[in-house]
Write a protein that holds these residues in place. Sequence first.
Motif, PDB file in Angstrom:
ATOM      1  N   LYS A   1       0.887  -1.102  -0.057  1.00  0.00           N
ATOM      2  CA  LYS A   1       0.016  -0.124  -0.027  1.00  0.00           C
ATOM      3  C   LYS A   1       0.861   1.207   0.109  1.00  0.00           C
ATOM      4  CE  LYS A   1      -3.755   2.411   2.291  1.00  0.00           C
ATOM      5  NZ  LYS A   1      -4.371   2.748   1.187  1.00  0.00           N
ATOM      6  N   LYS A   2       0.360   2.315  -0.615  1.00  0.00           N
ATOM      7  CA  LYS A   2       1.191   3.254  -0.858  1.00  0.00           C
ATOM      8  C   LYS A   2       0.514   4.503   0.083  1.00  0.00           C
ATOM      9  CE  LYS A   2       3.532   1.734  -4.354  1.00  0.00           C
ATOM     10  NZ  LYS A   2       5.052   1.414  -4.248  1.00  0.00           N
ATOM     11  N   VAL A   3       1.609   5.134   0.585  1.00  0.00           N
ATOM     12  CA  VAL A   3       0.927   6.240   1.676  1.00  0.00           C
ATOM     13  C   VAL A   3       1.952   7.250   1.564  1.00  0.00           C
ATOM     14  CG1 VAL A   3       0.478   4.346   3.437  1.00  0.00           C
ATOM     15  CG2 VAL A   3       2.860   5.179   3.375  1.00  0.00           C
ATOM     16  N   THR A   4       1.327   8.645   1.811  1.00  0.00           N
ATOM     17  CA  THR A   4       1.844   9.870   1.914  1.00  0.00           C
ATOM     18  C   THR A   4       1.523  10.565   3.131  1.00  0.00           C
ATOM     19  OG1 THR A   4       1.222   9.782  -0.712  1.00  0.00           O
ATOM     20  CG2 THR A   4       1.827  12.094   0.728  1.00  0.00           C
ATOM     21  N   ALA A   5       2.550  11.111   3.656  1.00  0.00           N
ATOM     22  CA  ALA A   5       2.109  11.786   4.910  1.00  0.00           C
ATOM     23  C   ALA A   5       3.530  12.872   5.258  1.00  0.00           C
ATOM     24  CB  ALA A   5       2.262  11.144   6.117  1.00  0.00           C
ATOM     25  N   PHE A   6       3.181  13.968   5.768  1.00  0.00           N
ATOM     26  CA  PHE A   6       4.248  15.015   6.322  1.00  0.00           C
ATOM     27  C   PHE A   6       4.085  15.420   7.659  1.00  0.00           C
ATOM     28  CE2 PHE A   6       3.402  15.161   1.644  1.00  0.00           C
ATOM     29  CZ  PHE A   6       4.464  15.186   1.052  1.00  0.00           C
ATOM     30  N   PHE A   7       5.118  15.006   8.360  1.00  0.00           N
ATOM     31  CA  PHE A   7       5.038  15.598   9.992  1.00  0.00           C
ATOM     32  C   PHE A   7       6.573  16.123  10.354  1.00  0.00           C
ATOM     33  CE2 PHE A   7       1.933  12.042   9.516  1.00  0.00           C
ATOM     34  CZ  PHE A   7       0.862  12.618   9.811  1.00  0.00           C
ATOM     35  N   SER A   8       6.507  16.797  11.121  1.00  0.00           N
ATOM     36  CA  SER A   8       7.761  17.551  11.575  1.00  0.00           C
ATOM     37  C   SER A   8       7.823  17.335  13.100  1.00  0.00           C
ATOM     38  CB  SER A   8       8.006  18.930  11.208  1.00  0.00           C
ATOM     39  OG  SER A   8       9.201  19.493  11.550  1.00  0.00           O
TER      40      SER A   8
END
Length: 656
Positions: free
Chosen positions: A191-198
Amino acid sequence: MRNLYPRFQFLNKIILCGILLILCHSVIVSAQTQEQTQAANERVRVVRERLNNLSITVPGLNQKVQMNVSGVSAQEFLRALAQANNLNINIDPQLNFKIFNNFTNETALNVLVFLTKEYNLDINLIGSIMSVTKSPEPRLVIPLREINARYDRPNNTLSLELNNDTLSQVARKITMISGKNVAVPNALLNKKVTAFFSDAPFETALEKLAFTNDLKLVKTNDNVYVFQALTDDEELYINADKNTSVRRNLRPVGAQSTGNNFRLQSRTVAGRKLLSVDALNVNMSDVIKTGAQEVNASYFLYSDIKGGITMRVNDISYEDLLSAIFNGTDYTYRQENGVYLIGDRKTEGLRAHKIIQLQNRSLDTIQNMIPAEWKRGVEIKEFREQNTILLSGSSPQITEIESYIRKLDKLVPMVLIEVTMIDIRKGKAIKTGISAGVADSVKTGGTVFPGLDYTFGAKSINSFLSSLGKNNSINLGRVTPNFYVSLSALETNSNVDIKSVPKLSTLNGHSAKLSIGNKRYYSTSTQNVIPSLTTQTVVTQQFTPVEANLDIDIKPIVSGDNQVTLTIKVNISDFVGDPPANQPPPTSTSKFESIIRAKNEDMIVLGGIERTESSESGSGVPVLSRIPILKWLFSSRSKATNKVVTVVFIKPTIIY
C-alpha cells in the motif's frame, strides 16, 4: 518583469532536475545491461562445463550430427537430436520457439551450447539426464527509494516526509531508527502512503499517518504498533475531543429506514475502554453484540433480546451501557468470571441474592424509604433478630437498592435535651371579721397567735355574760345552747421557688415530650327518682378530675454544621384561687410555639411567663357591713393576691 523573474528561475530548476533524472536513469540502464551480459556469458560457460564433464560417460555428446531444419519447434528438434545420438534429454514443455538452423559435422555438445546461448536456455544435469529449460528473463532492478524519516530519541518525536511510498518500507524504516516495532499485515505490504510530519510525538505521528491514508492503528499489549485496514462498517472521523478515531456504521434496522442509524466508537481512557453510541431505532441485540465486540468482552445470551432502542451516550463503560439498555425492560445481565450473562430477569442463573445488614437504622424505617418502583420484581425478606434484609431478584436492581440503602444507613445523631424549669410563687392572703350563728356541736377553740382565728361556743359566751352581770345591775341574759361566735384576724404570706431539671433524649427528627402537673377532683351529685309503689330516690355522687399541667414538646433536627433546629411547643395550665365547695376549680392556660436554631450545647431561654392572681370576697350585715369601722364588727372579709413566674431553659447536646 520583476514578477516574471522568479517564475523563470523556478522553471529552470524544474528542467535541471528533469535532465538529472534522465541521466541517472541512463547510467542505471547501462550498468544493468552490462550486468545482464556478464550473467549470460557465465551461464553459457557453466553449461559447457557441465556437458564436457558428462561427455566422458556419454559418448553421444561428442558424435557429429547432420541436421537441416527450418521452422521446427524446439521440442521436436531436441527430441530428434536425442534419438540420433542416443542422449537422455528432458524437454521443458514451455519451450515453444521455432528453430531455423543448418548443422553439418558438428558435435551434439556444441549444438546444445549454441542453443543455450542463442535462445537463452539452461541445462541442468541429473545423472546422465539433461533437463533443458528456459532461463528466467533478467529483470530491470530499480534501486529502492530512501524513506525520509527521522526520529528524535530524547524527545520521542518522529518526522516523516512520505510521497507515495510503500507502507512496508516505511514501517521497516521507522522500526530501524526508533527501535519500536511497527508491523504491517500482508494485505497492506504494497500500500502506498503519503504523509508529512515534523517533530510530532511518536504515537501521534503513527495515528495521523494511518488517518491520512484510510488506515487504523492498534497498539497491542506487547507494545507493537500494527496498521490495519478499515472494515466495511468502519470510518475515520474527528471526535468531540478533536482527536482522530474510528467508529462503526451499521445499516438501518427497519426495512423502511434509510441512512446510517447506528454509530459506535470506543476509546481508551486511563486503561479502560469506553464506548460512545449514537443509535436511532436500533435493535438492542445489535447494540449489545457490537459493544461487546468493540471492548472484546465475552457474553452469553440466555434468550432473544427483542425491542428497539434510541440513545446517544458518550464515554461510558460496557456495564453502564447494558444497565442503560435494560433499564425498564424485562432483561438483565450478570457478570461472572469475566463473562456477561444476558437474558430475561426470571431466567435461572440471572437471579441474584444479597444480604444487607444495617448498622445504624432499623428495618422499619429503611424499607419504607425504598421507592416502590425499585421494589417491583424484587422480593424483600426481613430478619429482625439480626437487623438484616435479604434481597432476591435482578442483579442491577439489587445493586441499585443496595447502593441506596448504604447511603441511608448512616449514624443517626442523638440529642440530649436538658430542660430547666423554675417556678417562683409569691402570695398574700388576709382574712378578718366576726361571724355568729347557731350550729350543732360547736366547740370552743382556735388560734390566737400568730394570727387570730378563734371560735366561742354557747357555754363560753354564757360564762362571759354571767361574769359581766355580777358586778352591776345589768343582766345581758343568756344565748341558746347552740350559739357560737367566730373572730378572725389572719394574714398569710408565701414565697415558694420550685426548680426541676429533667433530661430527655431523642433521635434526630423525633419529638421529645415532657409533662408535669397536678390533678384535683370535685364532686357532682345526681338524684334519680324511681317511681314505684313506694317512690325511691337514689343519689349518685361522682368525682370528676381537673388537671393543670406543664407540657413541653420539643423536636430537634441536627444540621450538617452541628447546629440544632428546635420546634418547641409549651402549654402551661394552673389552678386559680380556691373554688367553692363541690364546684370545678378555676384554671388559667398559657400556650406558645416557637422554632429556634442554636449551636451544640448552647443554653436557650424560652422566657418568663408571669401570672398575677387576685381575689377578694366578703359577707356581712346589710348597710352596717359598708360603714367604716363598723364593717369590721358586722362583716367577714378575705383577700388574696398571688404572683407566679415560670422560666424555662433548654440546652441541646448532640451525641454521636
